[in-house]
Scaffold this motif. Structure first.
Motif, PDB file in Angstrom:
ATOM      1  N   GLN A   1      -4.620  -4.581  -1.213  1.00  0.00           N
ATOM      2  CA  GLN A   1      -4.811  -3.223  -0.699  1.00  0.00           C
ATOM      3  C   GLN A   1      -4.193  -2.190  -1.642  1.00  0.00           C
ATOM      4  O   GLN A   1      -4.793  -1.149  -1.907  1.00  0.00           O
ATOM      5  CB  GLN A   1      -4.209  -3.074   0.708  1.00  0.00           C
ATOM      6  N   LEU A  18       0.811  -1.207   0.000  1.00  0.00           N
ATOM      7  CA  LEU A  18       0.000   0.000   0.000  1.00  0.00           C
ATOM      8  C   LEU A  18       0.851   1.265   0.000  1.00  0.00           C
ATOM      9  O   LEU A  18       0.505   2.257  -0.640  1.00  0.00           O
ATOM     10  CB  LEU A  18      -0.950  -0.033   1.204  1.00  0.00           C
ATOM     11  N   ALA A  72      -6.215   0.609  -3.904  1.00  0.00           N
ATOM     12  CA  ALA A  72      -5.910   2.039  -3.763  1.00  0.00           C
ATOM     13  C   ALA A  72      -5.705   2.699  -5.126  1.00  0.00           C
ATOM     14  O   ALA A  72      -5.950   3.888  -5.285  1.00  0.00           O
ATOM     15  CB  ALA A  72      -4.676   2.224  -2.885  1.00  0.00           C
ATOM     16  N   HIS A 119       0.506   4.581  -2.397  1.00  0.00           N
ATOM     17  CA  HIS A 119       0.392   5.955  -1.896  1.00  0.00           C
ATOM     18  C   HIS A 119       1.446   6.862  -2.523  1.00  0.00           C
ATOM     19  O   HIS A 119       1.172   8.039  -2.785  1.00  0.00           O
ATOM     20  CB  HIS A 119       0.491   5.989  -0.374  1.00  0.00           C
TER      21      HIS A 119
END
Length: 124
Positions: free
Chosen positions: A40, A8, A44, A12
């Protein structure tokens, strides 16, 4: 990335990169080994892959299309590439500066292709 998976935190980083003002005509996000995105991280990125900012392109690289999560696979177009020969790989490294950073010409200026290149490459 830890344990052979793109986590993740890497997703990001991509989203943060995309929030910055574009400095060139386009942005390119390359996710090498995209089949290693954990659920995840993939989730995202779903919205931005489906509706990327203007002049933003994603390249998800995987050994087989079937190895990508179905949610990502359904939001893209499959392009199959033949392997590149050694000379072509060396030229691409020179232009983009993948391994050593942007290349510089003899006059001290950055090669035009590296001056314009803005890449995010995520590897497991």
């Amino acid at each position: 990335p830890q344990g052979g998976m793109i986590r993740l935190e890497s997703a990001h980083q991509i989203l943060e990169f995309l929030s910055l003002q574009r400095t060139g005509p386009a942005r390119l996000v390359i996710i090498d080994q995209a089949h290693t995105l954990n659920p995840q991280a993939a989730n995202a990125l779903l919205k931005v892959v489906e509706e990327p900012p203007e002049s933003t392109f994603f390249v998800l690289i995987a050994p087989e299309v079937s190895q990508l999560l179905p949610t990502l696979r359904s939001r893209g177009q499959v392009l199959r590439f033949a392997p590149l020969d050694e000379a072509t790989l060396r030229e691409l490294e020179w232009i983009v500066g993948v391994r050593e950073g942007p290349r510089v010409r003899g006059d001290g200026r950055a090669h035009p292709a590296t001056a314009a290149a803005r890449l995010v490459v995520v590897r497991p």
